[in-house]
Design an enzyme around this catalytic site. Structure first.
Site, PDB file in Angstrom:
ATOM      1  N   ARG A 254       0.810  -1.272  -0.018  1.00 34.86           N
ATOM      2  CA  ARG A 254       0.047   0.128   0.218  1.00 34.86           C
ATOM      3  C   ARG A 254       0.956   1.339  -0.027  1.00 34.86           C
ATOM      4  O   ARG A 254       2.021   1.241   0.400  1.00 34.86           O
ATOM      5  CB  ARG A 254      -0.758   0.097   1.291  1.00 34.86           C
ATOM      6  CG  ARG A 254      -2.124  -0.691   1.288  1.00 34.86           C
ATOM      7  CD  ARG A 254      -3.242  -0.400   0.110  1.00 34.86           C
ATOM      8  NE  ARG A 254      -4.370  -1.363   0.183  1.00 34.86           N
ATOM      9  CZ  ARG A 254      -4.693  -2.037  -0.925  1.00 34.86           C
ATOM     10  NH1 ARG A 254      -3.824  -2.471  -1.759  1.00 34.86           N
ATOM     11  NH2 ARG A 254      -5.775  -2.710  -0.879  1.00 34.86           N
TER      12      ARG A 254
ATOM     13  N   HIS B  89      -1.482  -0.254  -9.880  1.00 30.12           N
ATOM     14  CA  HIS B  89      -2.331  -1.062  -9.108  1.00 30.12           C
ATOM     15  C   HIS B  89      -2.951  -2.172  -9.724  1.00 30.12           C
ATOM     16  O   HIS B  89      -3.979  -2.423  -9.781  1.00 30.12           O
ATOM     17  CB  HIS B  89      -3.360  -0.289  -8.276  1.00 30.12           C
ATOM     18  CG  HIS B  89      -3.872  -0.897  -7.059  1.00 30.12           C
ATOM     19  ND1 HIS B  89      -4.026  -0.182  -6.003  1.00 30.12           N
ATOM     20  CD2 HIS B  89      -3.807  -2.360  -6.756  1.00 30.12           C
ATOM     21  CE1 HIS B  89      -4.412  -1.166  -5.021  1.00 30.12           C
ATOM     22  NE2 HIS B  89      -4.333  -2.241  -5.369  1.00 30.12           N
TER      23      HIS B  89
HETATM   24  P1  NAP Z   1      -2.172 -10.615   5.442  1.00 28.81           P
HETATM   25  O1  NAP Z   1      -2.278 -11.948   5.181  1.00 28.81           O
HETATM   26  O2  NAP Z   1      -2.957  -9.978   6.613  1.00 28.81           O
HETATM   27  O3  NAP Z   1      -0.712 -10.296   6.012  1.00 28.81           O
HETATM   28  C1  NAP Z   1      -0.174  -9.206   6.498  1.00 28.81           C
HETATM   29  C2  NAP Z   1       1.434  -9.375   6.901  1.00 28.81           C
HETATM   30  O4  NAP Z   1       1.756  -7.960   7.367  1.00 28.81           O
HETATM   31  C3  NAP Z   1       1.533 -10.334   8.145  1.00 28.81           C
HETATM   32  O5  NAP Z   1       2.614 -11.114   7.914  1.00 28.81           O
HETATM   33  C4  NAP Z   1       1.350  -9.128   9.361  1.00 28.81           C
HETATM   34  O6  NAP Z   1       2.174  -9.620  10.360  1.00 28.81           O
HETATM   35  C5  NAP Z   1       2.321  -8.177   8.638  1.00 28.81           C
HETATM   36  N1  NAP Z   1       2.232  -7.042   9.475  1.00 28.81           N
HETATM   37  C6  NAP Z   1       0.949  -6.298   9.766  1.00 28.81           C
HETATM   38  N2  NAP Z   1       1.341  -5.267  10.613  1.00 28.81           N
HETATM   39  C7  NAP Z   1       2.617  -5.241  10.681  1.00 28.81           C
HETATM   40  C8  NAP Z   1       3.495  -4.464  11.621  1.00 28.81           C
HETATM   41  N3  NAP Z   1       3.024  -3.387  12.224  1.00 28.81           N
HETATM   42  N4  NAP Z   1       4.729  -4.804  11.570  1.00 28.81           N
HETATM   43  C9  NAP Z   1       5.179  -5.610  10.814  1.00 28.81           C
HETATM   44  N5  NAP Z   1       4.517  -6.697  10.055  1.00 28.81           N
HETATM   45  C10 NAP Z   1       3.105  -6.346  10.077  1.00 28.81           C
HETATM   46  O7  NAP Z   1      -2.315  -9.637   4.045  1.00 28.81           O
HETATM   47  P2  NAP Z   1      -1.938 -10.364   2.584  1.00 28.81           P
HETATM   48  O8  NAP Z   1      -3.128 -11.129   2.076  1.00 28.81           O
HETATM   49  O9  NAP Z   1      -0.742 -10.808   2.613  1.00 28.81           O
HETATM   50  O10 NAP Z   1      -1.877  -8.778   1.818  1.00 28.81           O
HETATM   51  C11 NAP Z   1      -0.971  -7.914   2.050  1.00 28.81           C
HETATM   52  C12 NAP Z   1      -1.200  -6.462   1.517  1.00 28.81           C
HETATM   53  O11 NAP Z   1      -1.190  -6.452   0.098  1.00 28.81           O
HETATM   54  C13 NAP Z   1      -2.980  -6.061   1.645  1.00 28.81           C
HETATM   55  O12 NAP Z   1      -3.140  -5.592   2.876  1.00 28.81           O
HETATM   56  C14 NAP Z   1      -3.061  -5.239   0.566  1.00 28.81           C
HETATM   57  O13 NAP Z   1      -2.783  -4.110   1.123  1.00 28.81           O
HETATM   58  C15 NAP Z   1      -1.770  -5.662  -0.374  1.00 28.81           C
HETATM   59  N6  NAP Z   1      -2.457  -5.929  -1.636  1.00 28.81           N
HETATM   60  C16 NAP Z   1      -2.039  -5.264  -2.855  1.00 28.81           C
HETATM   61  C17 NAP Z   1      -2.584  -5.669  -4.090  1.00 28.81           C
HETATM   62  C18 NAP Z   1      -2.121  -5.001  -5.354  1.00 28.81           C
HETATM   63  O14 NAP Z   1      -2.763  -5.350  -6.433  1.00 28.81           O
HETATM   64  N7  NAP Z   1      -1.250  -4.149  -5.265  1.00 28.81           N
HETATM   65  C19 NAP Z   1      -3.571  -6.744  -4.196  1.00 28.81           C
HETATM   66  C20 NAP Z   1      -3.715  -7.437  -3.019  1.00 28.81           C
HETATM   67  C21 NAP Z   1      -3.217  -7.151  -1.736  1.00 28.81           C
HETATM   68  P3  NAP Z   1       1.940 -11.185  11.355  1.00 28.81           P
HETATM   69  O15 NAP Z   1       2.008 -12.178  10.229  1.00 28.81           O
HETATM   70  O16 NAP Z   1       2.687 -10.989  12.453  1.00 28.81           O
HETATM   71  O17 NAP Z   1       0.092 -10.955  11.157  1.00 28.81           O
END
Ligand code: NAP
Length: 310
Positions: A225, A273
């Site tokens: 993001r 994006h």
């Molecule tokens: P997720 O499964 O919720 O994983 C998020 C990761 O971030 C987890 O490992 C979490 O740690 C870590 N995290 C959260 N807060 C943190 C902090 N304060 N310090 C350190 N690590 C932290 O999410 P996901 O499904 O992988 O998706 C990640 C992000 O990708 C989404 O939220 C979205 O913003 C982005 N995204 C972008 C696109 C695009 O097209 N560009 C598409 C889809 C998603 P823990 O494991 O310890 O909880």
């Protein structure tokens, strides 16, 4: 008994999702009335995207869950009218898409492809790229997407490390966690990938101080993001050469305004994006499975922790 499922994503998605959702419900043997128009008091589940006109959940008195079509929930997680479970999207199609997108951009940096693609002077300068095992790649965020990216890069033999909020264990990876682990994670990142959610805690994870902790000449790939990075600090680091190049898929304002310096910076690639869109067929299967679980009294998958914001 018929289950009423309101399709409350942006209406231009209705034609894309109508058939895959119906098919997924039918495959699970669920009798569902799916429509973008159902009286609020009759709705059992809400298929949602945060850019929907629906922002007030108060009238949905009997709804059991909001099932988000997007992985990111920053635009809905603080909605005070939403007092029922909120599930986010973890879609195998989206995960595959993100993994392919990131691997492609890692390969571009790893192999130094730009020097041959952009070679207006036709210089003949052979060089020997490092092997993957000699390239240190670090992923900030090891959730559904980050862990898939990490494991795929490891399978290609990259030297992979990662960082998350809580401690984790993934075979063969060097992992760090929490505020105290960030500097160590960054010091290992010749190529840094950001795959964290947008929360108050993650805003400006990359700032002047943390950018300075990266190896000189590091590359940055951000499909997470926009707010994860302090734009001004990144531009300063790019101008000084501290950061060699950045590929950015997400921004604080989207579409990225035409006058934003990222568009014209010689060491920035802007992508609109596109890293990983939700894929209707696989995502519909996830939605249907969550409705099945709700009806069976089983726990929902991929519930958002509203306190942590993701
Ligand atoms: P997720 O499964 O919720 O994983 C998020 C990761 O971030 C987890 O490992 C979490 O740690 C870590 N995290 C959260 N807060 C943190 C902090 N304060 N310090 C350190 N690590 C932290 O999410 P996901 O499904 O992988 O998706 C990640 C992000 O990708 C989404 O939220 C979205 O913003 C982005 N995204 C972008 C696109 C695009 O097209 N560009 C598409 C889809 C998603 P823990 O494991 O310890 O909880």
């Amino acid at each position: 008994m018929t289950i009423n499922v309101l399709f409350a994503a942006h209406i231009d998605r209705w034609e894309t999702y109508r058939s895959p959702l119906k098919s997924a419900f039918s495959t699970l043997g669920l009798s569902v009335h799916l429509s973008p128009e159902i009286a609020a008091a009759e709705v059992d589940y809400i298929v949602y995207a945060p850019n929907s006109p629906l922002q007030d959940f108060t009238p949905f008195k009997r709804a059991k869950a909001v099932l988000n079509l997007w992985a990111g929930v920053e635009a809905v997680v603080d909605n005070e009218t939403l007092n029922i479970p909120l599930a986010r999207m973890v879609d195998p199609g989206m995960t595959q898409s993100m993994t392919e997108w990131v691997v492609g951009h890692v390969m571009r940096y790893h192999l130094g492809m730009d020097r041959h693609i952009n070679n207006p002077d036709h210089t003949w300068e052979p060089h020997t790229p490092a092997l993957a095992a000699e390239r240190r790649v670090c992923i900030l965020g090891l959730g559904a997407l980050g862990s898939s990216v990490a494991q795929t890069l490891k399978s290609l033999d990259f030297d992979v490390s990662g960082w998350s909020r809580r401690p984790k264990s993934i075979s063969e990876l060097t992992l760090y966690h929490g505020a105290n682990g960030l500097a160590d994670a960054l010091s290992n990142a010749e190529i840094l990938i950001l795959l964290m959610p947008d929360t108050p805690e993650t805003e400006n994870t990359l700032n002047a101080k943390t950018l300075a902790q990266l190896p000189d000449g590091a590359f940055i790939i951000n499909p997470g993001r926009g707010p994860l990075i302090d734009d001004a600090a990144l531009l300063t680091a790019l101008d000084s050469g501290k950061i060699a190049h950045a590929t950015l898929d997400v921004f604080r304002t989207e579409p990225l305004p035409q006058d934003h310096p990222f568009w014209t910076h010689p060491h920035v690639t802007v992508t609109p994006h596109v890293a990983a869109e939700t894929r209707p067929i696989t995502a519909s299967q996830v939605i249907a499975e969550n409705v099945r679980r709700g009806e069976a009294g089983e726990p929902f998958m991929h519930l958002v922790d509203r306190a942590n914001g993701y």
